[in-house]
Design an enzyme around this catalytic site. Structure first.
Site, short mmCIF file in Angstrom:
data_model
loop_
_atom_site.label_atom_id
_atom_site.label_comp_id
_atom_site.label_asym_id
_atom_site.label_seq_id
_atom_site.Cartn_x
_atom_site.Cartn_y
_atom_site.Cartn_z
N GLU A 138 0.84 -1.20 0.00
CA GLU A 138 0.00 0.00 0.00
C GLU A 138 0.87 1.25 0.00
O GLU A 138 0.61 2.20 -0.73
CB GLU A 138 -0.92 0.02 1.23
CG GLU A 138 -2.17 -0.84 1.09
CD GLU A 138 -1.88 -2.32 1.19
OE1 GLU A 138 -0.76 -2.67 1.60
OE2 GLU A 138 -2.76 -3.11 0.86
N HIS B 253 -10.55 -5.13 10.09
CA HIS B 253 -11.21 -4.94 8.81
C HIS B 253 -12.47 -4.12 8.96
O HIS B 253 -13.29 -4.09 8.06
CB HIS B 253 -11.60 -6.29 8.21
CG HIS B 253 -10.43 -7.13 7.79
ND1 HIS B 253 -9.63 -7.78 8.67
CD2 HIS B 253 -9.93 -7.40 6.56
CE1 HIS B 253 -8.69 -8.43 8.02
NE2 HIS B 253 -8.85 -8.22 6.73
#
Lengths: 487, 367
Positions: free
Chosen positions: B90, B159
């Site tokens: 990322e 998450h």
């Protein structure tokens, strides 16, 4: 396991012979193989994909041999199997895996953590500035050589005087490039104006080469109205769109993946230009170094990663930074062509960067250059490096291994420079710089309106309100806001 | 007279319940149904078609058609130069995209979820958000970071976090939170066209939900303004602000409250930064009561900012203390019963509204 002891010697000889035949590469059909079983093998696959070492541990007996002989006749059919190579006899020892063909060996060997000798360093001038006989290098004209030398001197003087200015409290911070003048100027000289620079922070010489004036440097350091950065950043965080020099950003190594992205953009636009991004030895420890190099290789981006290995990251010596042979060996890990160069040899740096640029632009590939050098100055004005390294080490590099002196000797030996020119240059630059500082110091600071601009492309209403509110506050309390502060 | 069209609750599961459709704006008849997923996909497709500089990058966006199928068909249509499957870094691909944006391309970066954006947050804040300011306008960053945000169903703490408050606190960023398909289309198009860095927070559970869209919304030039909230349901008695999935909850709560004679006004924020303070304050000045709803953690949340803004600007108009509803102040638990307790439910909104209307005892007294 006991069953293998019962294998007769004759069987073993035959087995070896069969193994060689087998290795000529035909598919091992696991389903078929499981058709043959002895008590010991029931339920266990005889072969794993391509791993013929299991052949050694098979319980050989007559049935096995017969089976293998039958197996030979299916050779042609099996050659279609994509998991095996059967191109030539030389290839009989190779395997296909995702990622390509790889040969295998039955000798277990670990690749050593370091090679016997370190990667050699490319240099052209010796320590006294004499050309080493039979060296390959790119010749520079008198004009370019003199410009290079003059800029190296200017950088030296600029560093000295701005450092002093910080010590006198006139600017808040400064960072020198002492000892790295050859890297700064020679690398810039080998590039074109269209090549885009993503610096770390010890490369103001690149801007100097491209025509940034001493006044422009001073304006940024004083954060005045003329500063291209509108007084938004600390000193030495130069940036200039017209010089294709991206504004310096403090977090380390973030410029590396950004450089890959810009290079990708250049490639998409079909531009004949590359990106050059600088990083120090310490910065290569950042995750962004891995991401930037890896991506640049995968995307086939025209970017030169120039690592200034100057031995120190503030107080962290390279021996505490990594255990590899410097940075150059890391290039291969990413599939990137690399070179190690003597960073204090201006001609070597110039030649290496020119060659790198050619490859990057014409072949669309990243290049890694590791320039070995030494950080003569402290990390910055916030540092006193004598606290963690010996003074005589610093003095040695400052004098005996000085890149500016070395290049001067070469330029002089060509008859292109004299003592008189030296004195004139130094005096001129010094004078210009002191004037520039005086002007910058006296100049007005950026107006209040600039504080709220550029947060977004277009000022949003909440910021307009805040500015309005602030102006009202200022006008209501003139005592707290003296008139000489520009609004 | 404006009213609310009541749809029959399917009642099978939380995910399949359809939201009440607002008739606030009456577009031309033939209203199509479109899922949020299709809305996002069509917006990406149209913007990539209109501007060659727009490109998509992220994990699994290409061959896999997108982790949540948002970029379905785009690799096939635009090729690997414009739809890039990235390695798993990322930080790496956010940095690369920012670099590309510095040089004039318009990347749309997908994070598989915004939880993973934390690995890239230095590039989002220090490379993207602040660059235009720190370079004095020389380096603009026309980038969009998008992906699912907030709680899904049964995916646990790493998450499920909502990042609206974190990103919205940073000057230099714009933060958008679509709810319906109309929002998804209009706001994503606006984000891609915007020259500033935009953080576009979607919601995984909304991807499959269908909303009606008018012809105007389906037109390829359709665009919503950034910084304007939408009044999903006009009301007189209380203002409920919400964004993303919670808008659906607020609308359901409003239906329930109507039976008790409370007429709630539901504001779909759409834009967290810039926050549409004028719409919110105008509404509170009309209703005199405020409930804010969000999924994220309560401390320093979006609701905190809204309450502060209303207290600062419309204090004299308040007839009741402002109240914030937020997720529980714990990392999201996994067990289904605990997860349900950790996220605001429709009943929580209904109870809070009743407290604001003095129909029940205030929270503090009850404790």
């Amino acid at each position: 396991m006991a069953i293998w002891c019962r294998v007769s010697s004759r069987t073993i000889a035959n087995a070896n012979h069969m193994r060689k035949r087998m290795n000529q590469g035909f598919a091992v059909d696991v389903n078929r193989a499981s058709g043959f079983s002895s008590a010991s093998n029931r339920g266990r696959p005889l072969f794993s994909d391509g791993n013929r070492r299991h052949l050694n541990s098979l319980p050989w007996n007559r049935a096995t041999l017969v089976w293998f002989q039958r197996f030979k006749s299916t050779l042609a059919e099996k050659q279609q199997d994509p998991f095996l190579s059967s191109d030539s006899d030389e290839d009989h020892q190779s395997l296909e895996f995702p990622g390509g063909k790889v040969s295998y060996t039955s000798e277990m060997n670990f690749i050593s953590e370091s090679s016997q000798t370190r990667v050699p360093c490319y240099r052209v001038l010796d320590d006294d500035g004499e050309l080493i006989p039979d060296s390959h290098f790119q010749q520079v004209s008198e004009e370019v050589a003199v410009k290079m030398y003059s800029k190296m001197v200017s950088l030296q003087i600029m560093d000295t005087i701005f450092y002093e200015a910080q010590r006198q409290g006139r600017i808040s911070f400064y960072l020198t490039s002492a000892g790295e003048e050859a890297i700064n100027i020679a690398s810039a000289a080998a590039l074109s104006e269209q090549d885009i620079i993503l610096p770390q922070y010890r490369e103001p010489g690149v801007l100097l080469w491209r025509g940034f004036t001493l006044q422009e440097f001073a304006d940024q350091c004083f954060g005045n109205k003329a500063d291209y950065g509108k007084g938004r950043q600390m000193p030495i965080h130069y940036g200039s769109k017209k010089h294709n020099f991206f504004t310096i950003s403090s977090p380390i190594a973030t410029q590396l993946p950004q450089a890959a992205g810009i290079a990708y953009s250049l490639k998409m636009d079909n531009k004949k230009a590359c990106v050059v991004s600088y990083i120090g030895d310490g910065g290569t420890s950042e995750g962004d170094f891995h991401a930037g190099l890896n991506f640049a290789a995968v995307m086939e981006a025209p970017v030169i990663f120039f690592c200034r290995n100057n031995g120190w990251a503030i107080s962290t010596n390279v021996s505490e930074q990594f255990r590899s042979d410097g940075i150059v060996v890391k290039g291969r890990a990413y599939g990137i062509r690399s070179i190690r160069v003597d960073g204090n040899d201006a001609l070597a740096v110039y030649t290496a960067v020119s060659a790198a640029r050619e490859m990057a632009v014409n072949e669309h590939r990243p290049i890694l250059i590791e320039a070995l050098t030494y950080r003569v100055g402290h990390h910055s004005t916030s540092d006193d490096s004598t606290k963690y390294r010996k003074l005589d080490e610093i003095v040695y590099w400052k004098n005996a291994r000085n890149p500016v002196n070395r290049f001067r000797n070469w330029v002089q030996s060509n008859g292109w420079w004299s003592e008189q020119q030296e004195t004139q240059l130094r005096n001129r630059v010094r004078k210009q710089l002191l004037e520039a500082i005086q002007v910058a110091e006296k100049a007005e600071k950026p107006p209040l309106a600039e504080m709220f601009r550029d947060v977004y492309d277009y000022p949003p209403s909440n910021l307009e309100e805040q500015e309005k509110y602030l102006r009202e506050t200022i006008s209501r309390h003139p005592i707290d806001y003296p008139a000489d502060i520009p609004v | 007279m404006l009213g609310v069209v009541r749809k029959k609750m399917l009642g099978q599961s939380l995910l399949k319940i359809r939201p009440a459709v607002s008739m606030l704006r009456s577009y031309s008849s033939a209203a199509k149904q479109m899922t949020v997923r299709d809305a996002l996909n069509s917006a990406l497709d149209e913007e990539m078609s209109a501007d060659q500089k727009v490109f998509l990058m992220g994990e699994e966006v290409g061959e896999y058609q997108g982790a949540y199928k948002i970029s379905k068909g785009l690799l096939e249509k635009y090729g690997p130069e414009r739809v890039l499957d990235t390695p798993i870094t990322e930080a790496g691909f956010a940095g690369i995209a920012v670099g590309a944006a510095y040089h004039g391309l318009k990347p749309v970066v997908e994070f598989m979820t915004f939880n993973f954006s934390m690995q890239a947050i230095d590039h989002i804040i220090n490379s993207a958000a602040k660059s235009n300011y720190m370079s004095a306008g020389q380096m603009s960053v026309p980038i969009v970071f998008r992906g699912p945000n907030g709680a899904a169903a049964g995916v646990g703490a790493q998450h499920s976090q909502c990042y609206a408050a974190w990103y919205a606190s940073c000057p230099g960023l714009k933060v958008l939170t679509p709810y319906s398909s109309e929002d998804a289309r209009g706001l994503l198009k606006a984000a891609i066209r915007d020259p500033d860095p935009v953080v576009f927070l979607e919601n995984e559970l909304l991807y499959g939900e269908s909303f009606s869209v008018s012809d105007e919304v389906l037109d390829s030039s359709f665009c919503l303004p950034i910084g304007k909230a939408k009044i999903e349901r006009v009301g007189r008695d209380v203002t409920i602000t919400a964004f993303s999935k919670m808008v659906g909850h607020a609308l359901k709560a409003a239906e329930i409250l109507e039976k008790d004679g409370i007429d709630a006004e539901v504001i779909n924020l759409r834009s967290i930064r810039p926050l549409d303070r004028s719409t919110i304050n105008a509404s509170v000045r009309k209703t005199n009561r405020l409930i804010t709803v969000e999924e994220g953690f309560p401390q320093h949340g979006v609701g905190a900012e809204i309450c502060a803004s209303v207290v600062e600007e419309s204090f004299a108009y308040l007839d009741a203390p402002v109240e914030r509803i937020a997720g529980a102040d714990v990392p999201m638990p996994y067990a289904a019963n605990l997860e349900r307790l950790a996220v605001p439910q429709v009943e929580d909104i209904v109870r809070a509204v009743k407290r604001a209307c003095y129909r029940s005892v205030p929270l503090a007294a009850a404790a």
